[in-house]
Design an enzyme around this catalytic site. Structure first.
Site: not given
Ligand code: ADP
Ligand code: MG
Length: 385
Positions: A36, A38, A69, A129-132, A164, A176
């Site tokens: 918190h 940032d 995807s 883990l920030s997939s976003s 984002e 991230d």
């Molecule tokens: P996180 O903590 O994993 O970052 P977020 O809610 O910030 O969670 O982001 C997740 C969102 O990002 C998913 O619901 C999807 O909309 C998008 N996303 C992440 N990875 C992928 C992927 N490989 N393909 C398509 N969308 C993805």
């Molecule tokens: Mg995220």
């Protein structure tokens, strides 16, 4: 070639009928310390992890964009002329939002060519883990290449953040994306969120035989976004009452005045940010002068500050932290925004099995949902495969 790389190339060929022109990838991240801080223009210290999102991409001769995807059966199509944040919905807002955000950093979309892209990932979604950031950073790097933009990595991090914020509508900071783009193997990324100056700091976990164990409690609290907004508001109020632009401008010496000036709750919110900034600096200093064995107490103190002063922990996170410590971890804390999510425990390799077993037993004893336990290693940031 990694399994996810191979899957991505195959997935692209199945959707688009040919091999991709190029393949890029970017990792997820874990925040080691600095929570918190940032949005208070303070310090953070995340690391890129050994789980990646991979994108296979080919430029097109026309002005169409097609995004696919492994995450979804849909192929999302859009014309470059329609690329505006308000036209973007669902998961495709992440990759398409990045394409739009590049136009705010110099890409001329009126002359750019379209592209086909397929995305696959080994970063679990929504596990903290920030997939976003991984998807944003991989796409940003790929388009920077095929559109010949020449943007540097700190700028690409800002592109991901803008996507984002504006296309997805999530009010997140730049931590991230910075970790995903700037990370290095066995290193953390020390980032000043005011100047955006960053430095890659060796962690030395491997040499010290330390593992970074992630304990994903899988707890998601309904009020987490409300709680996040409330903490931001407290920080802004605290800064205003203390007469500074942001809490970054306060240090430990100001806490006496803060205690006199602020109500108890606002004071504790402020104290977390001020002491957490100091702990990030101390962590970097401790790594440099003594190595990773010296940072455990700082992780512990960070957790207590989040539990008692910032009040963003939950019983499951506290249980994960205290159990891991009792079983031999040298330091542990919740990580991420709080109100659920994951904890990290810095664990000597020799006691890793004991720590995992203790955490699983503690959750089982209390009838709590089984947490997900996995070790992450600090890995290189985004790159062309
Ligand atoms: P996180 O903590 O994993 O970052 P977020 O809610 O910030 O969670 O982001 C997740 C969102 O990002 C998913 O619901 C999807 O909309 C998008 N996303 C992440 N990875 C992928 C992927 N490989 N393909 C398509 N969308 C993805
Ligand atoms: Mg995220």
């Amino acid at each position: 070639m990694s399994a996810v790389h191979a899957r991505t190339v195959t997935g692209f060929a199945m959707r688009f009928g040919e091999a991709p022109a190029g393949v890029w990838s970017a990792p997820g991240r874990v925040n080691l310390i600095g929570e918190h801080t940032d949005y208070n223009e303070g310090f953070v210290f995340p690391l890129a992890i050994d789980r990646r999102t991979v994108v296979a991409l080919s430029p097109r001769d026309d002005r169409l964009i097609s995004v696919a995807s492994s995450f979804s059966d849909d192929i999302i199509g859009l014309r470059l002329d329609d690329l505006q944040p308000e036209n973007l919905r669902g998961w495709s807002a992440y990759p398409l939002g990045v394409a739009w955000a590049l136009s705010q950093f110099g890409a001329d979309l009126s002359r750019a060519g379209g592209f086909d892209v397929y995305i696959d990932s080994e970063v679990p979604i929504g596990a903290g883990l920030s997939s976003s950031a991984a998807i944003e950073s991989a796409i940003a790097l790929a388009l920077n290449h095929v559109w010949n933009l020449g943007l540097d990595r700190p700028t690409l991090a800002r592109v991901g953040q803008l996507a984002e914020n504006r296309a997805v509508g999530a009010p997140t900071g730049i931590m991230d994306q910075s970790a995903s783009l700037l990370g290095r193997a066995d290193c953390g990324v020390f980032l000043d969120c005011r100047s955006l100056h960053s430095e890659v700091i060796p962690l030395g976990f491997d040499a010290a035989e330390l593992n970074l164990l992630v304990i994903d409690t899988k707890v998601v609290h309904a009020h987490s976004s409300g709680g996040y907004a409330a903490r931001r508001a407290s920080c802004e109020a605290g800064a205003a009452l203390m007469g500074v632009d942001s809490l970054r401008d306060l240090d430990l010496h100001d806490l006496g005045r803060a205690a006199e000036t602020l109500d108890d709750e606002t004071f504790r919110r402020v104290r977390h940010i001020v002491t957490e900034n100091q702990r990030v600096l101390d962590t970097v200093q401790a790594l440099r002068s003594h190595g990773p064995g010296a940072i455990g107490a700082l992780l512990d103190a960070s957790h207590l500050s989040m539990r008692d002063d910032f009040e963003i922990s939950v019983p499951e996170l506290d249980l994960a932290v205290t159990t891991a410590r009792a079983a031999g971890a040298i330091g542990a804390r919740m990580t991420g925004g709080g109100f659920g999510g994951a904890a990290i425990a810095l664990t000597p390799r020799a006691v890793l099995p004991a720590v995992k077993a203790a955490v699983l037993a503690a959750f089982d004893d209390r009838g709590l949902r089984t947490p997900d336990l996995f070790v992450v290693r600090a890995a290189d940031g985004a790159g062309r495969e």
